[in-house]
Design a protein around this motif. Sequence first.
Motif, PDB file in Angstrom:
ATOM      1  N   MET A   6      27.755  12.056  -1.898  1.00 29.40           N
ATOM      2  CA  MET A   6      29.016  11.644  -2.068  1.00 29.40           C
ATOM      3  C   MET A   6      28.728  11.194  -3.473  1.00 29.40           C
ATOM      4  O   MET A   6      27.992  10.547  -3.973  1.00 29.40           O
ATOM      5  CB  MET A   6      29.368  10.407  -1.081  1.00 29.40           C
ATOM      6  CG  MET A   6      30.808   9.830  -1.262  1.00 29.40           C
ATOM      7  SD  MET A   6      30.862   8.527  -0.037  1.00 29.40           S
ATOM      8  CE  MET A   6      29.676   7.217  -0.685  1.00 29.40           C
ATOM      9  N   CYS A   7      30.080  11.294  -4.381  1.00 28.66           N
ATOM     10  CA  CYS A   7      30.085  10.651  -5.646  1.00 28.66           C
ATOM     11  C   CYS A   7      31.576  10.292  -5.928  1.00 28.66           C
ATOM     12  O   CYS A   7      32.489  10.613  -5.190  1.00 28.66           O
ATOM     13  CB  CYS A   7      29.744  11.788  -6.642  1.00 28.66           C
ATOM     14  SG  CYS A   7      30.786  13.162  -6.432  1.00 28.66           S
ATOM     15  N   GLY A   8      31.711   9.286  -6.709  1.00 32.23           N
ATOM     16  CA  GLY A   8      33.021   8.884  -7.139  1.00 32.23           C
ATOM     17  C   GLY A   8      33.487   9.300  -8.409  1.00 32.23           C
ATOM     18  O   GLY A   8      32.912   9.557  -9.360  1.00 32.23           O
ATOM     19  N   VAL A   9      34.747   9.926  -8.422  1.00 33.13           N
ATOM     20  CA  VAL A   9      35.468  10.432  -9.539  1.00 33.13           C
ATOM     21  C   VAL A   9      36.799  10.213  -9.644  1.00 33.13           C
ATOM     22  O   VAL A   9      37.499   9.498  -8.565  1.00 33.13           O
ATOM     23  CB  VAL A   9      35.141  12.015  -9.442  1.00 33.13           C
ATOM     24  CG1 VAL A   9      33.926  12.493  -9.127  1.00 33.13           C
ATOM     25  CG2 VAL A   9      36.322  12.413  -8.100  1.00 33.13           C
ATOM     26  N   SER A  10      37.217  10.253 -10.783  1.00 32.86           N
ATOM     27  CA  SER A  10      38.822   9.976 -11.027  1.00 32.86           C
ATOM     28  C   SER A  10      39.418  11.390 -11.026  1.00 32.86           C
ATOM     29  O   SER A  10      38.997  12.283 -11.674  1.00 32.86           O
ATOM     30  CB  SER A  10      39.063   9.469 -12.429  1.00 32.86           C
ATOM     31  OG  SER A  10      38.508   8.180 -12.265  1.00 32.86           O
TER      32      SER A  10
ATOM     33  N   SER B 258      31.272  18.404   1.877  1.00 32.51           N
ATOM     34  CA  SER B 258      31.222  17.636   0.666  1.00 32.51           C
ATOM     35  C   SER B 258      32.452  17.033   0.611  1.00 32.51           C
ATOM     36  O   SER B 258      33.543  16.969   0.949  1.00 32.51           O
ATOM     37  CB  SER B 258      31.549  18.913  -0.302  1.00 32.51           C
ATOM     38  OG  SER B 258      30.551  19.801  -0.273  1.00 32.51           O
ATOM     39  N   MET B 259      32.237  15.783  -0.188  1.00 31.04           N
ATOM     40  CA  MET B 259      33.240  14.663  -0.388  1.00 31.04           C
ATOM     41  C   MET B 259      33.349  14.044  -1.503  1.00 31.04           C
ATOM     42  O   MET B 259      32.387  14.039  -2.340  1.00 31.04           O
ATOM     43  CB  MET B 259      32.957  13.750   0.871  1.00 31.04           C
ATOM     44  CG  MET B 259      33.926  12.608   0.932  1.00 31.04           C
ATOM     45  SD  MET B 259      33.569  11.546   2.366  1.00 31.04           S
ATOM     46  CE  MET B 259      32.029  10.805   1.917  1.00 31.04           C
ATOM     47  N   ILE B 260      34.473  13.685  -1.727  1.00 30.21           N
ATOM     48  CA  ILE B 260      34.737  12.745  -3.377  1.00 30.21           C
ATOM     49  C   ILE B 260      35.487  11.872  -2.785  1.00 30.21           C
ATOM     50  O   ILE B 260      36.300  11.641  -1.929  1.00 30.21           O
ATOM     51  CB  ILE B 260      35.194  13.725  -4.494  1.00 30.21           C
ATOM     52  CG1 ILE B 260      36.767  13.998  -4.081  1.00 30.21           C
ATOM     53  CG2 ILE B 260      34.231  14.760  -5.127  1.00 30.21           C
ATOM     54  CD1 ILE B 260      37.259  14.810  -5.378  1.00 30.21           C
TER      55      ILE B 260
ATOM     56  N   LEU C 247      38.310  12.429  -0.098  1.00 29.22           N
ATOM     57  CA  LEU C 247      38.624  13.815  -0.038  1.00 29.22           C
ATOM     58  C   LEU C 247      37.169  14.610   0.530  1.00 29.22           C
ATOM     59  O   LEU C 247      36.474  14.474  -0.119  1.00 29.22           O
ATOM     60  CB  LEU C 247      39.226  14.489  -1.375  1.00 29.22           C
ATOM     61  CG  LEU C 247      40.509  14.044  -1.930  1.00 29.22           C
ATOM     62  CD1 LEU C 247      40.864  12.494  -2.120  1.00 29.22           C
ATOM     63  CD2 LEU C 247      40.961  14.993  -2.859  1.00 29.22           C
ATOM     64  N   GLU C 248      37.643  15.205   1.540  1.00 30.73           N
ATOM     65  CA  GLU C 248      36.426  15.746   2.086  1.00 30.73           C
ATOM     66  C   GLU C 248      36.806  17.330   2.816  1.00 30.73           C
ATOM     67  O   GLU C 248      37.895  17.758   2.968  1.00 30.73           O
ATOM     68  CB  GLU C 248      36.111  15.228   3.744  1.00 30.73           C
ATOM     69  CG  GLU C 248      34.858  15.660   4.417  1.00 30.73           C
ATOM     70  CD  GLU C 248      34.605  14.859   5.678  1.00 30.73           C
ATOM     71  OE1 GLU C 248      33.463  15.415   6.311  1.00 30.73           O
ATOM     72  OE2 GLU C 248      35.609  14.172   5.876  1.00 30.73           O
TER      73      GLU C 248
END
Length: 200
Positions: free
Chosen positions: A1-5, A26-28, A59-60
Amino acid sequence: MCGVSALPSTSPYVIDVRSLPRRPGSMIEVERTVVVPERIGAEMIGIEAGSEIDLTLRLESVSEGVLVSGTASADLEGQCGRCLEPLSDGVTVYITELFAYPDSVTEQTTDEEDVSRLVDDEVDLEQLIIDLVGTELPLSPVCSDDCPGLCAECGVRLADAEPDHGHEQIDPRWAGLAGRFGSDSGDAPGDSSTDSVEGR
C-alpha cells in the motif's frame, strides 16, 4: 500500500488511476480537496459553489475494475425551513463504488446506468458525490428541532418575539362592523346591554 496524490485533471472530481496496477489486491490511497465548481444540494440547503469537499479514498484493484471506497465531507449553507434564518451544517457521505474496466465482463454485461466505468484510466466521482449528498440532505432543514417558525400574521421570527406576542382576532362575521365603528368595543350587534326593555 502506498499513498499518492491524484494527477491534476480538467474536472476536480476525476482521479487518474494509471499508477494503480491491475493486479487484484493492489491499492492506493488518495486524499484530495475539491473546490466545488457548481452548487450541490437541495433548494434550502447545499454545498455552495467555491466551497471545498474533502475526499479520503482508497482505490483497490479487483478482477472487474477499481473499487473506490472512502468519505467525502463538506460544509453546508442554507436557510431554516421554518424561520428562514441562515444556517450552517456539515455533511459526510460514504463512498463504495466499483468502476468497471472497459474490457471486463461486468462492463460488457451490465447496462450503462447500472455500473460506473473507467474511462481513459480515470474514475469520475462527480455524479456519484452529487447523488450521495442529495440523499443525505433534508428537504426542509431547521435551525433547531424546536424552532417555532414565523408568526402567521406579521411574519416576525417567533423565537425573537416578545413572550406576549399575539394579534387580536376579529370574528369575520363582524369584521365589516368593526371597520365601520372601530374595534374598541367587544360587543357584537344584538349583545349590548342597552337593548333594554324599550319596546316591550
